[in-house]
Design a protein around this motif. Structure first.
Motif, PDB file in Angstrom:
ATOM      1  N   SER A 298       0.845  -1.187   0.000  1.00  0.00           N
ATOM      2  CA  SER A 298       0.000   0.000   0.000  1.00  0.00           C
ATOM      3  C   SER A 298       0.882   1.240   0.000  1.00  0.00           C
ATOM      4  O   SER A 298       2.040   1.200   0.435  1.00  0.00           O
ATOM      5  N   ARG A 299       0.330   2.335  -0.486  1.00  0.00           N
ATOM      6  CA  ARG A 299       1.073   3.589  -0.581  1.00  0.00           C
ATOM      7  C   ARG A 299       1.587   4.010   0.795  1.00  0.00           C
ATOM      8  O   ARG A 299       0.842   4.040   1.779  1.00  0.00           O
ATOM      9  N   ALA A 300       2.852   4.330   0.856  1.00  0.00           N
ATOM     10  CA  ALA A 300       3.465   4.752   2.114  1.00  0.00           C
ATOM     11  C   ALA A 300       2.781   6.017   2.631  1.00  0.00           C
ATOM     12  O   ALA A 300       2.519   6.951   1.876  1.00  0.00           O
ATOM     13  N   GLY A 301       2.462   6.029   3.917  1.00  0.00           N
ATOM     14  CA  GLY A 301       1.843   7.186   4.538  1.00  0.00           C
ATOM     15  C   GLY A 301       0.344   7.280   4.350  1.00  0.00           C
ATOM     16  O   GLY A 301      -0.280   8.229   4.825  1.00  0.00           O
ATOM     17  N   SER A 302      -0.266   6.307   3.673  1.00  0.00           N
ATOM     18  CA  SER A 302      -1.710   6.333   3.441  1.00  0.00           C
ATOM     19  C   SER A 302      -2.437   5.555   4.534  1.00  0.00           C
ATOM     20  O   SER A 302      -1.820   4.888   5.369  1.00  0.00           O
ATOM     21  N   ASP A 303      -3.765   5.636   4.489  1.00  0.00           N
ATOM     22  CA  ASP A 303      -4.600   4.870   5.409  1.00  0.00           C
ATOM     23  C   ASP A 303      -5.499   3.931   4.606  1.00  0.00           C
ATOM     24  O   ASP A 303      -6.689   3.783   4.891  1.00  0.00           O
ATOM     25  N   ASN A 304      -4.939   3.311   3.585  1.00  0.00           N
ATOM     26  CA  ASN A 304      -5.703   2.416   2.722  1.00  0.00           C
ATOM     27  C   ASN A 304      -6.042   1.113   3.444  1.00  0.00           C
ATOM     28  O   ASN A 304      -5.283   0.641   4.285  1.00  0.00           O
ATOM     29  N   LYS A 305      -7.185   0.532   3.060  1.00  0.00           N
ATOM     30  CA  LYS A 305      -7.646  -0.707   3.683  1.00  0.00           C
ATOM     31  C   LYS A 305      -8.101  -1.691   2.607  1.00  0.00           C
ATOM     32  O   LYS A 305      -8.696  -1.294   1.608  1.00  0.00           O
ATOM     33  N   LEU A 306      -7.844  -2.973   2.852  1.00  0.00           N
ATOM     34  CA  LEU A 306      -8.324  -4.043   1.981  1.00  0.00           C
ATOM     35  C   LEU A 306      -9.094  -5.051   2.822  1.00  0.00           C
ATOM     36  O   LEU A 306      -8.538  -5.677   3.726  1.00  0.00           O
ATOM     37  N   ASN A 307     -10.392  -5.193   2.517  1.00  0.00           N
ATOM     38  CA  ASN A 307     -11.246  -6.180   3.167  1.00  0.00           C
ATOM     39  C   ASN A 307     -11.519  -7.315   2.188  1.00  0.00           C
ATOM     40  O   ASN A 307     -11.940  -7.071   1.056  1.00  0.00           O
ATOM     41  N   VAL A 308     -11.289  -8.541   2.615  1.00  0.00           N
ATOM     42  CA  VAL A 308     -11.475  -9.713   1.758  1.00  0.00           C
ATOM     43  C   VAL A 308     -12.680 -10.508   2.248  1.00  0.00           C
ATOM     44  O   VAL A 308     -12.789 -10.817   3.442  1.00  0.00           O
ATOM     45  N   THR A 309     -13.580 -10.834   1.311  1.00  0.00           N
ATOM     46  CA  THR A 309     -14.757 -11.649   1.627  1.00  0.00           C
ATOM     47  C   THR A 309     -14.829 -12.829   0.667  1.00  0.00           C
ATOM     48  O   THR A 309     -14.674 -12.659  -0.546  1.00  0.00           O
ATOM     49  N   MET A 310     -15.048 -14.014   1.212  1.00  0.00           N
ATOM     50  CA  MET A 310     -15.303 -15.203   0.403  1.00  0.00           C
ATOM     51  C   MET A 310     -16.801 -15.450   0.404  1.00  0.00           C
ATOM     52  O   MET A 310     -17.391 -15.749   1.446  1.00  0.00           O
ATOM     53  N   ASP A 311     -17.434 -15.282  -0.759  1.00  0.00           N
ATOM     54  CA  ASP A 311     -18.878 -15.482  -0.877  1.00  0.00           C
ATOM     55  C   ASP A 311     -19.134 -16.226  -2.182  1.00  0.00           C
ATOM     56  O   ASP A 311     -19.620 -15.661  -3.165  1.00  0.00           O
ATOM     57  N   ALA A 312     -18.780 -17.503  -2.197  1.00  0.00           N
ATOM     58  CA  ALA A 312     -18.817 -18.312  -3.412  1.00  0.00           C
ATOM     59  C   ALA A 312     -20.230 -18.410  -3.971  1.00  0.00           C
ATOM     60  O   ALA A 312     -21.202 -18.574  -3.229  1.00  0.00           O
ATOM     61  N   SER A 313     -20.334 -18.306  -5.295  1.00  0.00           N
ATOM     62  CA  SER A 313     -21.630 -18.501  -5.941  1.00  0.00           C
ATOM     63  C   SER A 313     -22.032 -19.969  -5.924  1.00  0.00           C
ATOM     64  O   SER A 313     -23.216 -20.299  -6.050  1.00  0.00           O
TER      65      SER A 313
END
Length: 377
Positions: A298-313
């Motif tokens: 992630s970009r240095a100095g940022s407050d970025n977030k990644l949320n991962v969800t498994m919701d299989a069809s």
């Protein structure tokens, strides 16, 4: 016509140099080739893609087209006859806000940043076939941006596959002293307004199997509020360390992006390069098993977030192996630091998560007992 362009079945062609319209019959399509200079501004009524006079039938030197461009029986080809040297755009125009064509094939030799397709506000594009993009870098020691630009409230839907190829070859790099850094393919909103891009089939990235320096690199960058792939995203690399998926690049604060894929395959680098505080919600909607291994930054100095969800069809068969390795740091003005997942959620299917210590920053949980999260290090 460029030799690496995909061959597509098309309808009857006109003889001679007379202007004509070719009407699709069952199972047949009309190939239309854009005949305007791509180094000249696209913001002109006589150059808009809606204008029949900017298309030739069957080849770049075929007869002029005089039918309706906006038709699901047409395949549209945008092919650079000369190297791109001017930062311009290609636009459909304003006659229709609802476009429906069969295939779009873009094949460009590019040494500048270029809007390879630009949709104006409220425009919708339906591609009932495939969207094929072949890019060759003619830039010296930098990575030119090939961008699909989406204005406010714009959507693109591809019923088939999206195929992106880097055709930069070692011999051309060595002989011409160009293309050393590969190509950048971008799908982003103008001013980061709401917009969406959906591919109902698969998304695949490929490079020439020869390289010089980093000429086989591909950077895939998103800046849209919604990106959905019904099939899977294939980032299988020709060699390790060549593909990067930038999940979100914006200059806006508090930007949210929802990404849903039917699987992620291969190995490369994932990153979020937004400079402020972007939140990316990545959902795996698999109906089959796929496996991915790579880094996350992630970009240095940022407050970025990644949320991962498994919701299989398909809860029974939908499986995703996601191995996040340590690393991913990038130095420079837009430095990237190794990043962590903010949360991991399993609703349906199976998520095999390969994690190093400290990868998951926040929540890791299951919503239903029958769902499985397998953690291994």
């Amino acid at each position: 016509m460029r030799s690496n362009i995909k061959k597509i079945v098309f309808g009857a062609m006109c003889a001679g140099a007379l202007s004509c319209a070719v009407f699709a019959q069952e199972g047949q399509f009309t190939d239309l080739y854009y005949n305007q200079d791509l180094n000249t501004t696209g913001w002109s009524a006589d150059r808009y893609m809606q204008n029949p006079a900017v298309w030739n039938v069957g080849s770049q030197d075929g007869p002029l087209f005089d039918g309706e461009v906006n038709s699901a029986s047409n395949n549209l080809y945008l092919v650079s006859q000369d190297p791109l040297t001017s930062d311009q755009s290609v636009l459909f125009g304003y006659d229709s806000y609802n476009w429906n064509v069969h295939d779009i094939v873009i094949d460009l030799d590019n040494g500048v940043n270029y809007r390879i397709l630009h949709l104006v506000p409220n425009q919708k594009l339906q591609i009932s076939g495939d969207f094929d993009i072949t890019l060759k870098s003619l830039a010296r020691w930098w990575m030119p941006e090939n961008r699909i630009a989406l204005d406010e409230n714009v959507s693109i839907t591809v019923d088939g596959n999206l195929n992106v190829a880097n055709s930069t070859a070692k011999a051309e790099v060595d002989e011409g002293n160009v293309g050393q850094n590969g190509v950048k393919f971008v799908v982003s909103s103008e001013n980061y307004m709401p917009s969406s891009f959906e591919v109902k089939g698969n998304v695949a990235f490929k490079s020439e199997d020869t390289y010089s320096y980093w000429s086989d690199n591909i950077l895939f960058s998103l800046g849209v509020t919604s990106f959905k792939v019904g099939g899977y995203v294939d980032m299988t690399e020709t060699r390790a360390g060549t593909f990067t998926w930038d999940l979100c690049k914006t200059a806006n604060d508090n930007y949210f992006s929802d990404i849903s894929v039917g699987g992620l395959e291969g190995g490369s680098a994932l990153q979020i390069s937004s400079a402020h505080s972007a939140t990316v919600n990545l959902t795996f909607a698999n109906s089959s098993a796929h496996s991915y291994s790579g880094t996350l930054a992630s970009r240095a100095g940022s407050d970025n977030k990644l949320n991962v969800t498994m919701d299989a069809s398909d809860a029974q068969n939908g499986r995703q192996t996601l191995i996040i390795k340590e690393g991913g740091a990038v130095e420079g003005d837009a430095a990237m630091n190794p990043s962590r997942l903010d949360s991991v959620t399993v609703l349906n299917g199976t998520l095999n998560l390969g994690a190093y210590n400290g990868l998951v920053n926040g929540d890791l949980y299951e919503r239903q007992a029958r769902n499985i999260v397998r953690l291994y290090r």
